[in-house]
Design a protein around this motif. Sequence first.
Motif, PDB file in Angstrom:
ATOM      1  N   GLY A 245      90.896  -6.706  27.771  1.00  0.00           N
ATOM      2  CA  GLY A 245      90.841  -5.491  28.561  1.00  0.00           C
ATOM      3  C   GLY A 245      89.533  -4.734  28.520  1.00  0.00           C
ATOM      4  O   GLY A 245      89.472  -3.597  28.989  1.00  0.00           O
ATOM      5  N   TYR A 246      88.468  -5.322  27.971  1.00  0.00           N
ATOM      6  CA  TYR A 246      87.158  -4.661  28.003  1.00  0.00           C
ATOM      7  C   TYR A 246      86.076  -5.696  28.315  1.00  0.00           C
ATOM      8  O   TYR A 246      86.249  -6.893  28.042  1.00  0.00           O
ATOM      9  CB  TYR A 246      86.857  -3.920  26.699  1.00  0.00           C
ATOM     10  CG  TYR A 246      86.851  -4.780  25.455  1.00  0.00           C
ATOM     11  CD1 TYR A 246      85.678  -5.379  25.009  1.00  0.00           C
ATOM     12  CD2 TYR A 246      88.013  -4.957  24.709  1.00  0.00           C
ATOM     13  CE1 TYR A 246      85.666  -6.151  23.868  1.00  0.00           C
ATOM     14  CE2 TYR A 246      88.015  -5.737  23.563  1.00  0.00           C
ATOM     15  CZ  TYR A 246      86.841  -6.326  23.146  1.00  0.00           C
ATOM     16  OH  TYR A 246      86.833  -7.100  22.009  1.00  0.00           O
ATOM     17  N   PRO A 247      84.962  -5.280  28.915  1.00  0.00           N
ATOM     18  CA  PRO A 247      83.934  -6.214  29.368  1.00  0.00           C
ATOM     19  C   PRO A 247      83.231  -6.938  28.218  1.00  0.00           C
ATOM     20  O   PRO A 247      82.980  -6.351  27.169  1.00  0.00           O
ATOM     21  CB  PRO A 247      82.964  -5.338  30.163  1.00  0.00           C
ATOM     22  CG  PRO A 247      83.195  -3.953  29.655  1.00  0.00           C
ATOM     23  CD  PRO A 247      84.645  -3.881  29.276  1.00  0.00           C
ATOM     24  N   CYS A 248      82.912  -8.202  28.459  1.00  0.00           N
ATOM     25  CA  CYS A 248      82.245  -9.021  27.450  1.00  0.00           C
ATOM     26  C   CYS A 248      80.727  -8.866  27.544  1.00  0.00           C
ATOM     27  O   CYS A 248      80.192  -8.279  28.489  1.00  0.00           O
ATOM     28  CB  CYS A 248      82.635 -10.484  27.637  1.00  0.00           C
ATOM     29  SG  CYS A 248      82.184 -11.139  29.270  1.00  0.00           S
ATOM     30  N   ALA A 249      80.026  -9.433  26.579  1.00  0.00           N
ATOM     31  CA  ALA A 249      78.557  -9.370  26.560  1.00  0.00           C
ATOM     32  C   ALA A 249      77.960 -10.094  27.761  1.00  0.00           C
ATOM     33  O   ALA A 249      76.897  -9.711  28.250  1.00  0.00           O
ATOM     34  CB  ALA A 249      78.032  -9.966  25.258  1.00  0.00           C
ATOM     35  N   HIS A 250      78.639 -11.131  28.257  1.00  0.00           N
ATOM     36  CA  HIS A 250      78.137 -11.859  29.430  1.00  0.00           C
ATOM     37  C   HIS A 250      78.096 -10.945  30.650  1.00  0.00           C
ATOM     38  O   HIS A 250      77.141 -10.984  31.438  1.00  0.00           O
ATOM     39  CB  HIS A 250      79.018 -13.074  29.724  1.00  0.00           C
ATOM     40  CG  HIS A 250      79.382 -13.869  28.515  1.00  0.00           C
ATOM     41  ND1 HIS A 250      80.674 -13.954  28.022  1.00  0.00           N
ATOM     42  CD2 HIS A 250      78.613 -14.606  27.669  1.00  0.00           C
ATOM     43  CE1 HIS A 250      80.692 -14.719  26.958  1.00  0.00           C
ATOM     44  NE2 HIS A 250      79.458 -15.117  26.702  1.00  0.00           N
ATOM     45  N   LEU A 251      79.125 -10.134  30.814  1.00  0.00           N
ATOM     46  CA  LEU A 251      79.154  -9.199  31.943  1.00  0.00           C
ATOM     47  C   LEU A 251      78.038  -8.170  31.819  1.00  0.00           C
ATOM     48  O   LEU A 251      77.403  -7.803  32.809  1.00  0.00           O
ATOM     49  CB  LEU A 251      80.514  -8.510  32.026  1.00  0.00           C
ATOM     50  CG  LEU A 251      81.715  -9.393  32.404  1.00  0.00           C
ATOM     51  CD1 LEU A 251      82.985  -8.569  32.463  1.00  0.00           C
ATOM     52  CD2 LEU A 251      81.478 -10.096  33.732  1.00  0.00           C
ATOM     53  N   PHE A 252      77.790  -7.704  30.597  1.00  0.00           N
ATOM     54  CA  PHE A 252      76.712  -6.726  30.407  1.00  0.00           C
ATOM     55  C   PHE A 252      75.343  -7.359  30.685  1.00  0.00           C
ATOM     56  O   PHE A 252      74.422  -6.672  31.147  1.00  0.00           O
ATOM     57  CB  PHE A 252      76.762  -6.141  29.004  1.00  0.00           C
ATOM     58  CG  PHE A 252      77.821  -5.094  28.827  1.00  0.00           C
ATOM     59  CD1 PHE A 252      77.745  -3.893  29.519  1.00  0.00           C
ATOM     60  CD2 PHE A 252      78.911  -5.307  28.000  1.00  0.00           C
ATOM     61  CE1 PHE A 252      78.724  -2.917  29.381  1.00  0.00           C
ATOM     62  CE2 PHE A 252      79.894  -4.350  27.850  1.00  0.00           C
ATOM     63  CZ  PHE A 252      79.806  -3.149  28.545  1.00  0.00           C
ATOM     64  N   ALA A 253      75.216  -8.656  30.415  1.00  0.00           N
ATOM     65  CA  ALA A 253      73.957  -9.345  30.731  1.00  0.00           C
ATOM     66  C   ALA A 253      73.714  -9.344  32.237  1.00  0.00           C
ATOM     67  O   ALA A 253      72.572  -9.169  32.697  1.00  0.00           O
ATOM     68  CB  ALA A 253      73.991 -10.772  30.194  1.00  0.00           C
TER      69      ALA A 253
END
Length: 332
Positions: A245-253
């Motif tokens: 239910g929360y964004p991963c590091a890949h999405l933040f990249a």
Amino acid sequence: MNKKTPISVVTDGDKAMSAAIKSVFPESRHRLCVWHLDRNAFANLPNTEAYQSFITCMVRYVTPDEFEDMWKKMVDKHNLHNHEWLHEMYAKKRKWAEAYMRGHFFSGCRSTQRCEAMNAFFNRYMNRKTRLYQLFQQVDRALTCIRHNEMGADFSSNYTEPILISKLVKIEKHAANILTREMFSMVQEEIMNEQTFIVLDSIESEGYRTYTLTQYECPNSKWEVVYYPKDQHMKCSCLLFESYGYPCAHLFAIIKAEHLKQIPPSCILKRWLKIAKSDLSDKHESQISPDVISMARFSALSFSCSQMCFFASRTKEGFEELKVEIASYCKD
């Protein structure tokens, strides 16, 4: 619950319970408690190596095909082809193997520990000798304590500011402004992990872009993120958002690669927001005792002050400055 069924259910594997869930909640995803599976595996498997291999198959995030390969190697290595308990567990693999559970929302809950913890909490207020007329008083005391802790957490989320530590200041600030304190800590860790990922390729398609990422020192690992510029919708192949239910590091990249200044709405669940309870009725809020509200405020302020005192006490100048400020506020 107004005929609203749960998204996910975790049980200890009771067969009657499983049949009831399948009948009453057919749309809910049913998961078997990993703690109970761990104990059963230790009791049923012939040796420690076989037990460790089973646990690896259970918790490792791999694709279904990779799971099948791991399982076959485990059975062959430990000669478990005729093991009855293992055959039974394999038939239920979609209820416990991480390879098949990934992408289904459980908010990180993989055991019945939360239920057991609640039982243990109420056991502090009552026991088998508690009389019926005392029961309701004790339950009320327990609920008062829970509400006190919850309001303290709400106060901390709404009236204190966390320390920002990443270079993606606008993104991190946005997360701090909208998320509860506990959830922000988890998201902040993903923001910090973003710097270890490298964008290898970007393929432009009609209406969306597909990014391929790898990780520093892990060149053979690959992830794909699909991004739709029109509505800023994003989806990652790791399925962390769908599972936890929360964004991963890949999405933040990719958020960084697209020069976005805020976390896209598609990467935010309302349940983690500070305003998640904003639609609760005033009647519900009015049922909380003023004493409980006062205690919650005291708890939250005490926590904030302890942090402030810790940092101020590290230098003589900070100590003297805070001492003067406190004295000015305490004057009649």
